[in-house]
Design an enzyme around this catalytic site. Sequence first.
Site, PDB file in Angstrom:
ATOM      1  N   CYS A 122       0.829  -0.912   0.302  1.00 53.06           N
ATOM      2  CA  CYS A 122      -0.356   0.171   0.391  1.00 53.06           C
ATOM      3  C   CYS A 122       1.113   1.068  -0.050  1.00 53.06           C
ATOM      4  CB  CYS A 122      -0.723   0.695   1.324  1.00 53.06           C
ATOM      5  SG  CYS A 122      -2.135  -1.598   1.233  1.00 53.06           S
ATOM      6  N   ARG A 176       0.492   0.958  -5.773  1.00 51.66           N
ATOM      7  CA  ARG A 176       1.706   0.529  -4.864  1.00 51.66           C
ATOM      8  C   ARG A 176       0.458  -0.038  -4.772  1.00 51.66           C
ATOM      9  NH1 ARG A 176       6.095   1.918  -2.473  1.00 51.66           N
ATOM     10  NH2 ARG A 176       5.300   0.345  -0.129  1.00 51.66           N
ATOM     11  N   TRP A 203      -3.617  -2.400  -1.236  1.00 47.34           N
ATOM     12  CA  TRP A 203      -3.905  -3.381  -0.971  1.00 47.34           C
ATOM     13  C   TRP A 203      -3.993  -4.629  -0.565  1.00 47.34           C
ATOM     14  CZ3 TRP A 203      -0.901  -7.975  -1.385  1.00 47.34           C
ATOM     15  CH2 TRP A 203      -1.439  -8.548  -2.297  1.00 47.34           C
ATOM     16  N   ASN A 252       1.015   0.857   6.029  1.00 48.14           N
ATOM     17  CA  ASN A 252       1.319  -0.408   4.662  1.00 48.14           C
ATOM     18  C   ASN A 252       2.400  -1.249   5.298  1.00 48.14           C
ATOM     19  OD1 ASN A 252       2.339  -1.453   2.163  1.00 48.14           O
ATOM     20  ND2 ASN A 252       4.355  -0.268   2.615  1.00 48.14           N
ATOM     21  N   GLY A 253       1.918  -2.891   5.413  1.00 50.98           N
ATOM     22  CA  GLY A 253       2.832  -3.455   5.918  1.00 50.98           C
ATOM     23  C   GLY A 253       1.010  -4.870   5.783  1.00 50.98           C
ATOM     24  N   GLU A 262       8.608 -15.688 -19.058  1.00 52.65           N
ATOM     25  CA  GLU A 262       8.722 -14.242 -18.629  1.00 52.65           C
ATOM     26  C   GLU A 262       7.577 -13.333 -19.886  1.00 52.65           C
ATOM     27  OE1 GLU A 262       9.143 -12.315 -16.531  1.00 52.65           O
ATOM     28  OE2 GLU A 262       8.189  -9.712 -17.572  1.00 52.65           O
ATOM     29  N   LYS A 279       3.596 -12.163 -18.412  1.00 55.07           N
ATOM     30  CA  LYS A 279       3.286 -10.346 -19.009  1.00 55.07           C
ATOM     31  C   LYS A 279       2.127 -10.748 -19.721  1.00 55.07           C
ATOM     32  CE  LYS A 279       5.699  -8.057 -17.141  1.00 55.07           C
ATOM     33  NZ  LYS A 279       6.692  -8.912 -16.520  1.00 55.07           N
ATOM     34  N   GLU A 284      -0.483 -11.338 -16.460  1.00 57.38           N
ATOM     35  CA  GLU A 284      -0.893 -10.399 -15.738  1.00 57.38           C
ATOM     36  C   GLU A 284      -1.494  -9.111 -16.346  1.00 57.38           C
ATOM     37  OE1 GLU A 284       2.539  -8.835 -13.585  1.00 57.38           O
ATOM     38  OE2 GLU A 284       3.874  -8.709 -15.279  1.00 57.38           O
ATOM     39  N   HIS A 314       5.072 -34.427 -23.999  1.00 58.50           N
ATOM     40  CA  HIS A 314       5.102 -35.388 -22.847  1.00 58.50           C
ATOM     41  C   HIS A 314       3.344 -34.806 -22.322  1.00 58.50           C
ATOM     42  CE1 HIS A 314       9.023 -37.234 -23.456  1.00 58.50           C
ATOM     43  NE2 HIS A 314       9.843 -35.969 -23.626  1.00 58.50           N
ATOM     44  N   LYS A 320       1.953  -3.091  -7.478  1.00 60.63           N
ATOM     45  CA  LYS A 320       3.564  -3.348  -7.559  1.00 60.63           C
ATOM     46  C   LYS A 320       4.475  -4.221  -6.944  1.00 60.63           C
ATOM     47  CE  LYS A 320       6.769  -2.013 -10.647  1.00 60.63           C
ATOM     48  NZ  LYS A 320       6.524  -2.637 -11.755  1.00 60.63           N
TER      49      LYS A 320
HETATM   50  C1  AGP Z   1       5.798  -8.857 -12.882  1.00 58.48           C
HETATM   51  O1  AGP Z   1       5.568  -7.844 -13.494  1.00 58.48           O
HETATM   52  C2  AGP Z   1       5.290  -8.350 -11.517  1.00 58.48           C
HETATM   53  N1  AGP Z   1       4.660  -7.333 -11.309  1.00 58.48           N
HETATM   54  C3  AGP Z   1       5.461  -9.696 -10.689  1.00 58.48           C
HETATM   55  O2  AGP Z   1       5.295 -10.621 -10.751  1.00 58.48           O
HETATM   56  C4  AGP Z   1       7.098  -8.814  -9.060  1.00 58.48           C
HETATM   57  O3  AGP Z   1       7.832  -8.972 -10.745  1.00 58.48           O
HETATM   58  C5  AGP Z   1       6.758  -9.718  -8.559  1.00 58.48           C
HETATM   59  O4  AGP Z   1       6.068  -9.505  -7.856  1.00 58.48           O
HETATM   60  C6  AGP Z   1       8.435  -9.627  -7.780  1.00 58.48           C
HETATM   61  O5  AGP Z   1       8.634  -8.040  -7.074  1.00 58.48           O
HETATM   62  P1  AGP Z   1       9.547  -7.499  -7.278  1.00 58.48           P
HETATM   63  O6  AGP Z   1      10.971  -7.736  -8.015  1.00 58.48           O
HETATM   64  O7  AGP Z   1       9.510  -6.226  -6.647  1.00 58.48           O
HETATM   65  O8  AGP Z   1      10.797  -8.019  -5.874  1.00 58.48           O
END
Ligand code: AGP
Length: 611
Positions: free
Chosen positions: A2, A27, A74, A100-101, A484, A488, A491, A507, A606
């Site tokens: 957050c 965030r 969040w 936040n936490g 990756e 992308k 998500e 397989h 994020k």
């Molecule tokens: C990637 O597009 C995502 N936002 C997510 O997988 C991110 O890479 C993951 O949460 C790790 O975050 P960090 O690199 O800040 O530790």
Amino acid sequence: MCGIIGYTGSLVAKDVLISGLKRMEYRGYDSAGVAVQDGEGLHLAHRVGKVANLEEAVSGGFSQGTCGIGHTRWATHGRPSEQNAHPHTACADDFAVVHNGIIENFAALKEELIQAGHVFSSQTDTEVVAHLVEDAYQGDLLEAVRAAASRLVGAYGLAVVCAAEPGVIVCARKDSPVVVGVGKTGALVASDLVALIDETRDVVVLADDTFARLSYQDGRGSIRFCDAQGREIHPEPTHVDWDISAAKLGGYPDFMLKEIHEQPRTIRDTMAGRMVNGHLQFDELSLSVEELSAIDRVYIIACGTSYHAGLVAKNLIEAWSRIPCEVEVASEFRYRNPIVTPSTLVVAVSQSGETADTLAAIRDARIKGAKVFGVTNVVGSPVAQESDGVIYIKANKEISVAATKSFLGQVVALTLMAMLLAQVRGGLTINQIRMLFRELADTAGQVEQILADTSAIDAAAQACKDAASALFIGRGIGSTICYEGALKLKEISYLHAEAYAAGEMKHGPIALLHDGFPVIAVATKSPTYDKVISNIQESKARGALVVAIATEGDTEIANHADHVIYIPKVRDCFSAITASVPLQLFARSIAIARGCDVDHPRNLAKSVTVE
Ligand code: AGP
């Protein structure tokens, strides 16, 4: 994760708070709220959804007070709702808290407080903090927050106001970042510097278990600091000079596209100063040549996209320095009792430097005696602070939830680290390293070429946008990029996708294929190119729609794939850098076509600062 913010000064607080919350919306954006203090007490407003909804709610006759706190959420405990939106108050609206936490012992504290007669109005963990402060308050808000914090188990970045102390904000920090500073018009606190930088570039990142009391008197802001025992401390401010333009769109339609286009600069900036007099330079790693030479095992631990950067690096570390290297998601590493000795190097990769699982894994590894290197994009982040050495990727602020430029920065930094290990252990000659360094630097220009013409990518995206699922296949470095690319796509477009080593198709996954099923193949020129072609033919034979990422000049591939996206020829070990860019753009193009908000994908934030 957050975002919290607080302001006390000469300006109308709600304007400063809203502006700062917008800068921190990456965030979390489930709900937002503010608490503003004026002569008559605290005025609160909460809205579900984005900060813009809250801005509308306070735009009319909301308080003109000059001190307040704000929050963008969040959700962890309690679904997104106005009731669960921060700031949270106690029994009376005399105290307000943003957090936040995660408070791990909130349930026991809540029960104790209810038994003592407190009445709760939300399902959140944070609300217990407001009631604890209310209980402890005896005329000094700093003391009351200190007493309340002593009861908390977990992670918190807190900002607290109370009606009885106009103009005062008290902050506390444990494991969740809190930055404070005195600016042109007053004193400020936030989870992220990006919310303060218009006011000041001289900031203090609160250390764990410390507190700050912000106030505004006689036309100036001031901040007093103390430790958990109440002893006054005097932390030195840090001057931050990074470019605020990173937090603005600069004419792009969204941050994701802006940050994709910033990747050539990220490559160049991350490499800058790393080759001095023909030798690799990593002053901040603080391990001697002897210590580096003694390493007999490397674990790369990370989450999400950062984990995928580790998959790329594994290939390079083992190829160049012949050290066994395992890549693990941090949430698994820490619970499986891994084999760690003083000769183990743990490399923790995290863009935000705040990811709870990665932080916890670092702590476990250090307890077991490993050396820890952090690879992160945030100066002074918890990952940086808790590692023996740190390699900063120079990606500047990354706002979009989908990691793009930070991924390339991580791959470049990890590649350089792999070169350094090989340099120390003689796996590569200095001339080989210089040649590789030059070719790595050339990838910035190759990425620029890819960005210059995205028509083939957009055409492929249009062909796939209505699919229910997609399969990404590749081999070697190409397979790491598939993971990756699949992440992308899912998500930001919510189109289900998964990645497989192409050799695995037979397989099981090949059962998924039917007419028009999208198969995205990373088929760049590599030692396994012919095998990937065979896998593409197997897919086509089952009716799949094949999109191939291929090397410029490869005419053969056009006989097998429905769409071919050409990228410049690079050495196979660097193909992760060039091949990932079309997959980022492919995912974004599909997300746009499906009407998704590419910068704020649903359910995500994020950084994940809770386990
Ligand atoms: C990637 O597009 C995502 N936002 C997510 O997988 C991110 O890479 C993951 O949460 C790790 O975050 P960090 O690199 O800040 O530790």
